[in-house]
Structures are given as C-alpha cells and as structure tokens.
Enzyme design. Structure first.
Site, PDB file in Angstrom:
ATOM      1  CG  HIS A 123      -2.818  -1.723   3.325  1.00  0.00           C
ATOM      2  ND1 HIS A 123      -3.988  -2.655   3.486  1.00  0.00           N
ATOM      3  CD2 HIS A 123      -1.552  -2.847   3.112  1.00  0.00           C
ATOM      4  CE1 HIS A 123      -3.859  -3.880   4.000  1.00  0.00           C
ATOM      5  NE2 HIS A 123      -2.871  -4.533   4.337  1.00  0.00           N
ATOM      6  CE  LYS A 144      -6.571 -15.219   3.348  1.00  0.00           C
ATOM      7  NZ  LYS A 144      -5.733 -13.938   3.373  1.00  0.00           N
ATOM      8  NE  ARG A 181       1.462  -6.207   9.110  1.00  0.00           N
ATOM      9  CZ  ARG A 181       0.384  -6.453   8.621  1.00  0.00           C
ATOM     10  NH1 ARG A 181      -0.704  -5.854   8.654  1.00  0.00           N
ATOM     11  NH2 ARG A 181       0.885  -8.175   7.594  1.00  0.00           N
ATOM     12  CB  SER A 201      -7.166  -6.033   5.924  1.00  0.00           C
ATOM     13  OG  SER A 201      -7.048  -5.529   5.340  1.00  0.00           O
TER      14      SER A 201
HETATM   15  P1  ADP Z   1      -1.238 -10.326   2.812  1.00  0.00           P
HETATM   16  O1  ADP Z   1      -2.811 -10.820   2.756  1.00  0.00           O
HETATM   17  O2  ADP Z   1      -1.342 -10.976   1.685  1.00  0.00           O
HETATM   18  O3  ADP Z   1      -1.484 -10.069   4.036  1.00  0.00           O
HETATM   19  P2  ADP Z   1      -2.307  -7.523   2.981  1.00  0.00           P
HETATM   20  O4  ADP Z   1      -3.569  -7.041   2.565  1.00  0.00           O
HETATM   21  O5  ADP Z   1      -2.751  -7.716   4.841  1.00  0.00           O
HETATM   22  O6  ADP Z   1      -2.128  -9.009   2.054  1.00  0.00           O
HETATM   23  O7  ADP Z   1      -1.881  -6.692   3.220  1.00  0.00           O
HETATM   24  C1  ADP Z   1       0.098  -6.016   2.020  1.00  0.00           C
HETATM   25  C2  ADP Z   1       1.025  -5.965   1.970  1.00  0.00           C
HETATM   26  O8  ADP Z   1       1.756  -5.005   2.765  1.00  0.00           O
HETATM   27  C3  ADP Z   1       1.717  -6.593   3.085  1.00  0.00           C
HETATM   28  O9  ADP Z   1       3.166  -7.016   2.803  1.00  0.00           O
HETATM   29  C4  ADP Z   1       2.028  -5.975   4.487  1.00  0.00           C
HETATM   30  O10 ADP Z   1       2.582  -6.529   5.056  1.00  0.00           O
HETATM   31  C5  ADP Z   1       2.109  -5.316   4.243  1.00  0.00           C
HETATM   32  N1  ADP Z   1       0.601  -4.719   5.601  1.00  0.00           N
HETATM   33  C6  ADP Z   1      -0.444  -4.392   5.726  1.00  0.00           C
HETATM   34  N2  ADP Z   1      -0.311  -3.547   6.810  1.00  0.00           N
HETATM   35  C7  ADP Z   1       0.799  -3.044   7.163  1.00  0.00           C
HETATM   36  C8  ADP Z   1       0.613  -1.597   8.277  1.00  0.00           C
HETATM   37  N3  ADP Z   1      -0.432  -1.668   9.186  1.00  0.00           N
HETATM   38  N4  ADP Z   1       2.123  -0.914   7.596  1.00  0.00           N
HETATM   39  C9  ADP Z   1       2.955  -1.547   6.902  1.00  0.00           C
HETATM   40  N5  ADP Z   1       2.500  -2.966   6.404  1.00  0.00           N
HETATM   41  C10 ADP Z   1       1.825  -3.416   6.040  1.00  0.00           C
END
Ligand code: ADP
Length: 189
Positions: A16, A40, A89, A127
């Site tokens: 992130h 959630k 990803r 996460s």
């Molecule tokens: P959500 O619950 O909406 O998926 P996240 O917190 O998991 O929210 O992720 C928010 C954004 O960050 C999403 O667009 C996700 O694809 C991106 N993201 C999460 N992890 C990574 C990573 N390792 N590399 C690039 N983008 C990421």
C-alpha cells in the site's frame, strides 16, 4: 489533481505504502481513505488504522488520511477528487478492479480510476497474508512499516515473532519484563 486511494488497510502494508508514495509523485494531493465497513470484522479499528497510516505517511507532505462510508464516487465528489487510485497485483485483482472501475464510471463520468502496477517485490503482499503470518507467529517485519509490525504482534499477543521466513536461527526465550531483541528497528516509520 486530487486522487483518493480507498481501501480497508487492515493493516497498511509496504505494498500500500509503495502505491501511496508513487501516487504522491503523480498527483498534487493523495487522500488515503479508509472505508468504514460495518460488514467486516477488522483486526484494527478505523481510528487505529487512521493513526497507523498517518504515522507511515508522515514524510509525504501531500498525503492526507481520512475515513468514509458509502459509495467511493460520492466521497470522491465530496472531496473534489478527480481520480480514484488503485493498485494492481495480479490477474485476479484486475478482474475485480476493472468491474469496480466500470461500475464507478456508470455512477460518475467525471471520476477516472487510475491503476498503478504493484512493484515486483510486493506482488504477493496483502493485508490478509500479513495477518495469516502473524497469527501463526511468523515475522512480518519485512511486510509492514516497523511500528505497525509491533501493533500486529501486540494483537496476536506475541512479544516478538517466533519464526522469520528468512532466518531460522533459534530465538532465545525472554520474559515479559525484558526488552525486545535488536531485530526491531528503532526508527519511526
Ligand atoms: P480492499 O479491501 O478494497 O481490497 P485493500 O486495503 O486490500 O482494500 O487495498 C486497497 C488497494 O490497494 C487495492 O487497490 C489493492 O489492489 C491495492 N493493494 C493492496 N496490496 C497491494 C500491493 N501489495 N501492491 C499494490 N497494490 C496493492
């Protein structure tokens, strides 16, 4: 141009953070927006996540941290943002993200979704992966900013990780009154 970067960030990872840092070079302002999702059960509360993201991004002067609920496009309009920033990803992300981008386009033609491809080293990182590793006593020091790693260990009641995926040397037993071993970097995030 203002971009919002919406997500759960439960917790924020280096993946992130990489998107936020790169986004902050592309846009005048990036608003990291934590979705308040009553459906959630999170590891960290929204106020905790806001604080964690603020600490992790305090070196980026054009990054703001906020929370929202409801539709992302409504929040974007309210914040006068023209862009929804998302990270990609893998192909599995692509399908979901494309559907979401198309849906958002039907709700507002003014707002564009911009995707940044993940940096190679974070392509596996989410996460959920972080929580899974920590739950079973593994080290997440290489996956999240240092202060957030400590928060995660506290949540799972680990004084420090039992095992790291890279070094498997025996870790001496310490009691709760001893300080954590040197492996925790001292610097702020
Ligand atoms: P959500 O619950 O909406 O998926 P996240 O917190 O998991 O929210 O992720 C928010 C954004 O960050 C999403 O667009 C996700 O694809 C991106 N993201 C999460 N992890 C990574 C990573 N390792 N590399 C690039 N983008 C990421």
């Amino acid at each position: 141009m203002i971009a919002i970067y919406p997500g759960s960030f439960d917790p924020i990872t280096l993946g992130h953070l990489d998107i936020i840092q790169r986004g902050s070079r592309l846009f005048d302002e990036v608003i990291v927006a934590v979705l308040r999702n009553p459906n959630k059960v999170p590891l960290f509360s929204v106020p905790q996540r806001l604080e964690q993201i603020r600490l992790a991004t305090k070196h980026l002067s054009n990054v703001e941290v906020d929370s929202f609920d409801g539709l992302t496009v409504n929040y974007a309009q309210q914040r006068k943002a023209q862009v929804i920033l998302r990270g990609l990803r893998a192909i599995s992300d692509f399908e979901v993200e494309l559907q979401m981008a198309h849906t958002n386009k039907t709700l507002s033609t003014q707002i564009e979704t911009v995707f940044l491809a993940t940096s190679n080293e974070y392509s596996f990182l989410s996460s959920s992966v972080v929580k899974e590793i920590a739950r079973f006593g593994g080290s997440v020091d290489h996956l999240v900013p240092p202060l957030i790693a400590l928060d995660i260990y506290k949540c799972y009641n680990h004084k420090y990780p039992i095992a790291t995926p890279i070094a498997t040397e025996a870790i001496p037993q310490i009691t709760s009154t001893e300080s954590p071993p040197e492996r925790f970097p001292k610097q702020e995030v």
